[in-house]
Design an enzyme around this catalytic site. Structure first.
Site, PDB file in Angstrom:
ATOM      1  N   PRO A 146      -4.487   0.431  18.694  1.00  0.00           N
ATOM      2  CA  PRO A 146      -4.226  -0.018  17.314  1.00  0.00           C
ATOM      3  C   PRO A 146      -4.369   1.080  16.260  1.00  0.00           C
ATOM      4  O   PRO A 146      -4.132   0.863  15.085  1.00  0.00           O
ATOM      5  CB  PRO A 146      -5.280  -1.106  17.108  1.00  0.00           C
ATOM      6  CG  PRO A 146      -6.347  -0.797  18.092  1.00  0.00           C
ATOM      7  CD  PRO A 146      -5.685  -0.154  19.262  1.00  0.00           C
TER       8      PRO A 146
ATOM      9  N   TYR B 167      -9.364   5.510   7.811  1.00  0.00           N
ATOM     10  CA  TYR B 167      -9.581   5.792   9.235  1.00  0.00           C
ATOM     11  C   TYR B 167     -10.579   6.938   9.297  1.00  0.00           C
ATOM     12  O   TYR B 167     -10.272   8.048   8.854  1.00  0.00           O
ATOM     13  CB  TYR B 167      -8.280   6.234   9.906  1.00  0.00           C
ATOM     14  CG  TYR B 167      -7.192   5.186  10.007  1.00  0.00           C
ATOM     15  CD1 TYR B 167      -6.417   4.824   8.903  1.00  0.00           C
ATOM     16  CD2 TYR B 167      -6.933   4.562  11.221  1.00  0.00           C
ATOM     17  CE1 TYR B 167      -5.411   3.875   9.002  1.00  0.00           C
ATOM     18  CE2 TYR B 167      -5.914   3.613  11.333  1.00  0.00           C
ATOM     19  CZ  TYR B 167      -5.164   3.272  10.221  1.00  0.00           C
ATOM     20  OH  TYR B 167      -4.156   2.327  10.330  1.00  0.00           O
TER      21      TYR B 167
ATOM     22  N   HIS C  23       0.837  -1.204   0.000  1.00  0.00           N
ATOM     23  CA  HIS C  23       0.000   0.000   0.000  1.00  0.00           C
ATOM     24  C   HIS C  23       0.868   1.249   0.000  1.00  0.00           C
ATOM     25  O   HIS C  23       1.756   1.388   0.833  1.00  0.00           O
ATOM     26  CB  HIS C  23      -0.920   0.015   1.236  1.00  0.00           C
ATOM     27  CG  HIS C  23      -2.108  -0.873   1.099  1.00  0.00           C
ATOM     28  ND1 HIS C  23      -3.289  -0.652   1.763  1.00  0.00           N
ATOM     29  CD2 HIS C  23      -2.311  -1.984   0.350  1.00  0.00           C
ATOM     30  CE1 HIS C  23      -4.165  -1.580   1.429  1.00  0.00           C
ATOM     31  NE2 HIS C  23      -3.590  -2.408   0.582  1.00  0.00           N
TER      32      HIS C  23
ATOM     33  N   TYR D  87       3.831   6.590  10.276  1.00  0.00           N
ATOM     34  CA  TYR D  87       2.994   5.449   9.895  1.00  0.00           C
ATOM     35  C   TYR D  87       3.820   4.363   9.184  1.00  0.00           C
ATOM     36  O   TYR D  87       3.667   3.178   9.453  1.00  0.00           O
ATOM     37  CB  TYR D  87       1.844   5.905   8.995  1.00  0.00           C
ATOM     38  CG  TYR D  87       0.744   4.870   8.836  1.00  0.00           C
ATOM     39  CD1 TYR D  87       0.750   3.980   7.758  1.00  0.00           C
ATOM     40  CD2 TYR D  87      -0.282   4.762   9.766  1.00  0.00           C
ATOM     41  CE1 TYR D  87      -0.249   3.014   7.610  1.00  0.00           C
ATOM     42  CE2 TYR D  87      -1.290   3.802   9.629  1.00  0.00           C
ATOM     43  CZ  TYR D  87      -1.266   2.939   8.552  1.00  0.00           C
ATOM     44  OH  TYR D  87      -2.255   1.992   8.426  1.00  0.00           O
TER      45      TYR D  87
ATOM     46  N   LYS E 118       0.833  -0.100  15.213  1.00  0.00           N
ATOM     47  CA  LYS E 118       2.219  -0.195  15.663  1.00  0.00           C
ATOM     48  C   LYS E 118       2.532  -1.437  16.495  1.00  0.00           C
ATOM     49  O   LYS E 118       3.699  -1.774  16.689  1.00  0.00           O
ATOM     50  CB  LYS E 118       2.579   1.043  16.478  1.00  0.00           C
ATOM     51  CG  LYS E 118       2.670   2.304  15.633  1.00  0.00           C
ATOM     52  CD  LYS E 118       3.770   2.192  14.602  1.00  0.00           C
ATOM     53  CE  LYS E 118       3.579   3.169  13.469  1.00  0.00           C
ATOM     54  NZ  LYS E 118       4.241   2.713  12.247  1.00  0.00           N
TER      55      LYS E 118
HETATM   56  C1  PHB Z   1      -6.259  -4.359  10.803  1.00  0.00           C
HETATM   57  O1  PHB Z   1      -6.306  -4.583   9.568  1.00  0.00           O
HETATM   58  O2  PHB Z   1      -6.627  -5.193  11.659  1.00  0.00           O
HETATM   59  C2  PHB Z   1      -5.747  -3.014  11.267  1.00  0.00           C
HETATM   60  C3  PHB Z   1      -5.190  -2.137  10.335  1.00  0.00           C
HETATM   61  C4  PHB Z   1      -4.727  -0.896  10.757  1.00  0.00           C
HETATM   62  C5  PHB Z   1      -4.841  -0.542  12.093  1.00  0.00           C
HETATM   63  C6  PHB Z   1      -5.399  -1.425  13.025  1.00  0.00           C
HETATM   64  C7  PHB Z   1      -5.864  -2.666  12.609  1.00  0.00           C
HETATM   65  O3  PHB Z   1      -4.386   0.687  12.495  1.00  0.00           O
END
Ligand code: PHB
Ligand code: APR
Length: 389
Positions: free
Chosen positions: A292, A200, A72, A384, A296
């Site tokens: 989450p 997000y 990505h 990130y 990280k």
């Molecule tokens: C996930 O795909 O489970 C996932 C992806 C990004 C995040 C948290 C969880 O920041």
């Protein structure tokens, strides 16, 4: 029984360390409380930094990751319906790889099995002895018999609720914690993702995340009250709530499907200092927890393992303890920066129950500034994709 390194915990941290040690001829034994299937059934994160990918290749488990991992170049942040893409590749020259932690764990378990390295699964009542002396030992009950392994070092990779950090005398450890007043309800479904990149989203109804495991398997999250139970959420209720928190075009692209897994994860920031006690070293969730929001957790386990492995390799190959002596400070320096990033993303994107109207305006200003500032976007992007080791 004697070995050079006893690893407590067969999650990503323990398995990755074990694999690196085995490939460099350093004897190690893993002692895990649960069975292999239980460890694999835990659905966790899915975004790997380039450093983590490189370490998995160094450990000899990069094949399936290279074939199935999704590279990505960016992700999106949405605020009250306005969406903005963070161009990771353009801003940092780096990308992240979407590949589930379950897959990472599976690949590491298979490699360990192929190498024939000793693992004790379903080990009960694990206890650590004399790790502040020169002859540490780990005892545990396995198949009804009490066992004891003497070793040179113990790697505490047994997660937040493990026995290793709990074995350290209270006066020798300091902890720092922020418990958030909400959790994430996650759902896994075999339907195509709503977007080809992660979204997000922050809305007046709360936070939501659109992620994925493959082009045919989606992973979604919605912010819920801290003590919420997954049983209170039908699939229909979940998707309705998810959609109303997403920008319209993303909501329209969500394909609801039956949940393969649904669970609530509490959010907390936690760091223990130091991460070394004599011949005991803490790595991964045993030493720190991040919300989450910044993806990280797994990546910090990887950088801890990198530092700890290098220190152990130097000890045995070069008779030098410089790496082991520097482990805690080096690992914590990177941990705290990731804890800061995860905390800042959590504050930016979540609706805090006790937030005042002033707090709400600050959050909106934070987002407005972020999307209009290349410097601010570059800062989010470099955190990130992962700060340097
Ligand atoms: C996930 O795909 O489970 C996932 C992806 C990004 C995040 C948290 C969880 O920041
Ligand atoms: N004895 C032996 N094993 C134990 C004990 C114990 N007393 N307590 C816990 N364990 C095991 C758990 O069953 C688990 O398999 O230790 C392992 C710890 O693994 P994780 O919790 O996955 O932690 P870590 O390997 O550091 O990986 C961090 O996992 O939880 C996610 O979000 C986290 O992505 C991050 C990653």
């Amino acid at each position: 029984m004697h070995t050079q390194v006893v690893i407590v915990g067969a999650g990503p941290a323990g398995l990755l360390l074990g694999q690196l040690l085995t490939r460099h001829g350093i004897d190690n034994v893993i002692i895990e409380r649960r069975g292999p299937d239980h460890v694999l059934a835990r659905i966790r994160a899915g975004v790997l930094e380039q450093g983590t990918v490189a370490l998995l290749h160094e450990a000899g488990v990069g094949q399936r990751l290279a074939e199935e991992g999704l590279a990505h170049d960016g992700f999106s942040i949405a605020f009250e319906g306005r969406q903005h893409r963070v161009d990771l590749k353009g801003l940092t020259g780096k990308q992240v790889t979407v590949y589930g932690q379950t897959e990472v764990t599976q690949d590491l378990m298979e490699a360990r099995r192929a190498a024939g390295t000793t693992s004790f699964y379903e080990a009960e009542d694990v206890q650590l002895h004399d790790f502040d002396g020169a002859s540490p030992r780990v005892s545990f009950t396995y198949e009804g018999k009490r066992r004891r392994v003497a070793c040179d070092f113990i790697a505490g990779c047994d997660g937040f609720h493990g026995a290793c950090r709990a074995s350290v005398p209270a006066g020798a450890i300091e902890t720092f914690e922020r418990v958030y007043p909400f959790g994430w309800l996650g759902l896994l479904t075999d339907r195509p993702p709503a977007s080809h990149e992660l979204v997000y989203a922050s809305s007046a109804f709360g936070f939501a995340l659109c992620s994925m495991r493959s082009p045919t398997r989606s992973r979604y999250y919605v912010q819920v009250p801290r003590d919420e139970s997954a049983e209170a959420w039908s699939d229909e209720r979940f998707f309705a709530e998810l959609r109303r928190r997403l920008p319209d075009e993303v909501a329209a692209a969500v394909t609801p499907g039956p949940s393969l897994e649904k669970s609530v994860a509490p959010l907390r920031s936690f760091v223990a200092e130091p991460l070394r006690f004599g011949r005991l070293f803490l790595a991964g969730d045993a030493g720190h927890i991040v919300p989450p929001t910044g993806a990280k957790g797994l990546n910090l386990a990887a950088s801890d393992v990198h530092y700890l492995f290098e220190g152990l390799r130097e000890h045995y190959a070069e008779r030098s303890d410089a790496g082991l002596d520097a482990y805690s400070a080096r690992a914590l320096a990177r941990v705290w920066k990731a804890v800061r990033f995860s905390w800042s993303m959590t504050n930016l994107l979540h609706l805090f129950p006790e937030a005042s109207p002033f707090d709400q305006r600050i959050r909106r200003a934070e987002f407005d500034y972020l999307v209009q500032s290349q410097a601010a976007l570059a800062s989010v992007a470099e955190n990130y994709v992962g700060l340097p080791y």
